[in-house]
Design a protein around this motif. Structure first.
Motif, PDB file in Angstrom:
ATOM      1  N   MET A 171       0.981  -1.286   0.009  1.00 40.01           N
ATOM      2  CA  MET A 171       0.214  -0.174   0.137  1.00 40.01           C
ATOM      3  C   MET A 171       0.940   1.351   0.017  1.00 40.01           C
ATOM      4  O   MET A 171       1.790   1.390   0.903  1.00 40.01           O
ATOM      5  CB  MET A 171      -0.850   0.062   1.323  1.00 40.01           C
ATOM      6  N   SER A 172       0.674   2.380  -0.958  1.00 40.48           N
ATOM      7  CA  SER A 172       1.619   3.386  -1.147  1.00 40.48           C
ATOM      8  C   SER A 172       1.424   4.180   0.189  1.00 40.48           C
ATOM      9  O   SER A 172       0.349   4.680   0.808  1.00 40.48           O
ATOM     10  CB  SER A 172       1.139   4.085  -2.275  1.00 40.48           C
ATOM     11  N   SER A 173       2.523   4.640   0.667  1.00 36.02           N
ATOM     12  CA  SER A 173       2.706   5.502   1.931  1.00 36.02           C
ATOM     13  C   SER A 173       2.255   6.853   1.558  1.00 36.02           C
ATOM     14  O   SER A 173       1.211   7.461   2.287  1.00 36.02           O
ATOM     15  CB  SER A 173       4.118   5.768   2.323  1.00 36.02           C
ATOM     16  N   PHE A 174       2.244   7.299   0.229  1.00 35.39           N
ATOM     17  CA  PHE A 174       1.930   8.540  -0.170  1.00 35.39           C
ATOM     18  C   PHE A 174       0.138   8.705  -0.267  1.00 35.39           C
ATOM     19  O   PHE A 174      -0.522   9.457   0.097  1.00 35.39           O
ATOM     20  CB  PHE A 174       2.233   8.953  -1.482  1.00 35.39           C
ATOM     21  N   SER A 175      -0.405   7.507  -0.777  1.00 36.35           N
ATOM     22  CA  SER A 175      -1.565   7.497  -0.714  1.00 36.35           C
ATOM     23  C   SER A 175      -2.368   7.422   0.664  1.00 36.35           C
ATOM     24  O   SER A 175      -3.259   8.003   0.991  1.00 36.35           O
ATOM     25  CB  SER A 175      -2.138   5.906  -1.545  1.00 36.35           C
ATOM     26  N   LYS A 176      -1.713   6.677   1.496  1.00 35.96           N
ATOM     27  CA  LYS A 176      -2.213   6.775   2.888  1.00 35.96           C
ATOM     28  C   LYS A 176      -2.245   8.123   3.355  1.00 35.96           C
ATOM     29  O   LYS A 176      -3.122   8.738   4.138  1.00 35.96           O
ATOM     30  CB  LYS A 176      -1.024   6.104   3.837  1.00 35.96           C
ATOM     31  N   ILE A 177      -1.126   8.917   3.056  1.00 36.46           N
ATOM     32  CA  ILE A 177      -0.945  10.169   3.736  1.00 36.46           C
ATOM     33  C   ILE A 177      -2.080  11.206   2.970  1.00 36.46           C
ATOM     34  O   ILE A 177      -2.602  12.139   3.977  1.00 36.46           O
ATOM     35  CB  ILE A 177       0.326  10.819   3.498  1.00 36.46           C
ATOM     36  N   LYS A 178      -2.189  11.101   1.942  1.00 38.55           N
ATOM     37  CA  LYS A 178      -3.271  12.001   1.144  1.00 38.55           C
ATOM     38  C   LYS A 178      -4.730  11.352   1.579  1.00 38.55           C
ATOM     39  O   LYS A 178      -5.421  12.440   1.993  1.00 38.55           O
ATOM     40  CB  LYS A 178      -3.277  11.847  -0.175  1.00 38.55           C
ATOM     41  N   ALA A 179      -4.891  10.264   1.981  1.00 38.12           N
ATOM     42  CA  ALA A 179      -6.194   9.887   2.315  1.00 38.12           C
ATOM     43  C   ALA A 179      -6.476  10.291   3.615  1.00 38.12           C
ATOM     44  O   ALA A 179      -7.583  10.478   3.949  1.00 38.12           O
ATOM     45  CB  ALA A 179      -6.332   8.317   2.323  1.00 38.12           C
ATOM     46  N   LEU A 180      -5.279  10.366   4.524  1.00 38.94           N
ATOM     47  CA  LEU A 180      -5.687  10.796   5.871  1.00 38.94           C
ATOM     48  C   LEU A 180      -5.623  12.234   6.237  1.00 38.94           C
ATOM     49  O   LEU A 180      -5.856  12.715   7.252  1.00 38.94           O
ATOM     50  CB  LEU A 180      -4.549  10.078   6.884  1.00 38.94           C
ATOM     51  N   LEU A 181      -5.184  13.164   5.199  1.00 39.39           N
ATOM     52  CA  LEU A 181      -5.151  14.446   5.358  1.00 39.39           C
ATOM     53  C   LEU A 181      -6.095  15.343   6.058  1.00 39.39           C
ATOM     54  O   LEU A 181      -5.913  16.134   7.185  1.00 39.39           O
ATOM     55  CB  LEU A 181      -4.960  15.246   4.051  1.00 39.39           C
ATOM     56  N   PRO A 182      -7.606  14.754   5.764  1.00 40.09           N
ATOM     57  CA  PRO A 182      -8.667  15.738   6.470  1.00 40.09           C
ATOM     58  C   PRO A 182      -8.570  15.297   7.818  1.00 40.09           C
ATOM     59  O   PRO A 182      -9.519  16.052   8.504  1.00 40.09           O
ATOM     60  CB  PRO A 182      -9.884  15.140   5.780  1.00 40.09           C
ATOM     61  N   GLN A 183      -8.029  14.176   8.340  1.00 41.11           N
ATOM     62  CA  GLN A 183      -8.260  13.943   9.794  1.00 41.11           C
ATOM     63  C   GLN A 183      -7.240  14.236  10.680  1.00 41.11           C
ATOM     64  O   GLN A 183      -7.353  13.998  11.881  1.00 41.11           O
ATOM     65  CB  GLN A 183      -8.708  12.416   9.794  1.00 41.11           C
TER      66      GLN A 183
END
Length: 284
Positions: free
Chosen positions: A1-13
């Motif tokens: 699972m991409s670390s960048f995708s995780k970061i972007k997905a979690l940004l609002p939280q």
């Protein structure tokens, strides 16, 4: 699972300091290769403990594992593709051709990142649950309801006992007839839609398998679900339009549908026949 995708997905939280660190990582990904946790903290303007906690929040044991994941991602993609500042914003004076091109760019990004957020084994587990379910209820609100209706129709076309409900009272009444051999699929962009979470709670109490499709991270819906699939976060070109969230959710349901049809020759034939029938109806 991409670390960048995780970061972007979690940004609002994320908290203020976490968001500050997240944006620094996204905007300066190449620098992470050579930085220690202390140096990253200083560069981002946060504490070293924030770096460690941030790494753990993303699912890594500590900063070394997080850093390795960043390096792996950089080896797979260029910084230009990963940098959020490279996205093209839509403007009120854009000609329609430019709006279309920018929308395609954003949709492509959302599709790629949504795939990166989901493990193949999780998708296969959901496919197995769908195949074995006695009844299938799919629910969503707003743009998620469009995805739910489309997915239920596709499942019906190959002969599976699927139903979509947007009304909470009707859905709750149907859930009352469902038990441990049945499946409830809940689609919610935020994962915090009160009506969807309430239905998921009822399904869980009835011992139904609950599958959630929502944004990446912990939310009220994922806490009720046995299996979780995730959509990537991306700012909508028009507020509340649900264009990109619908794109991400539809990708997941379409992948599940393709997995189902590929697993059974009879379902492949039914899907082809349904497509032919729809074309015939349109031409008449």
């Amino acid at each position: 699972m991409s670390s960048f995708s995780k970061i972007k997905a979690l940004l609002p939280q994320l908290s203020t300091s976490e968001a500050k660190l997240a944006n620094f990582v996204l905007d300066n990904a190449q620098q992470i290769r050579t930085l220690s946790s202390i140096e990253l903290a200083q560069a981002a303007g946060v504490s070293q403990s924030s770096v460690i906690k941030f790494s753990q929040k993303l699912g890594y044991k500590g900063f070394p594992a997080f850093k390795l994941a960043i390096v792996d991602d950089l080896n797979l993609q260029s910084l230009k593709q990963l940098n959020t500042n490279e996205r093209l914003p839509t403007n009120s004076d854009d000609p329609i051709a430019d709006l279309a091109a920018k929308l395609i760019q954003h949709q492509t990004t959302v599709l790629e990142e949504t795939l990166q957020l989901n493990h193949s084994e999780d998708l296969n587990q959901v496919i197995a649950k769908i195949k074995s379910a006695r009844k299938i209820l799919i629910c969503g609100i707003g743009s998620s309801n469009l995805v739910a209706n489309d997915f239920a129709l596709k499942l019906q076309q190959i002969g599976l006992p699927a139903l979509s409900q947007v009304d909470e009272i009707s859905a709750s009444a149907y859930l009352a007839t469902m038990h441990k051999d049945d499946l409830f699929i809940a689609i919610s962009t935020s994962g915090d839609s009160k009506s969807i979470v309430t239905l998921a709670e009822q399904a869980a109490k009835n011992e139904c398998c609950v599958v959630s499709i929502s944004k990446y991270g912990n939310n009220a819906l994922t806490e009720q679900a046995e299996l979780n699939l995730f959509t990537a976060f991306e700012k909508e070109p028009v507020e509340h339009a649900g264009i990109l969230t619908r794109t991400a959710s539809t990708l997941i349901t379409d992948v599940l549908f393709l997995g189902l049809t590929q697993s059974h020759s009879r379902w492949q034939k039914r899907a082809s026949l349904a497509t032919d029938n729809m074309r015939a109806i349109r031409h008449n």
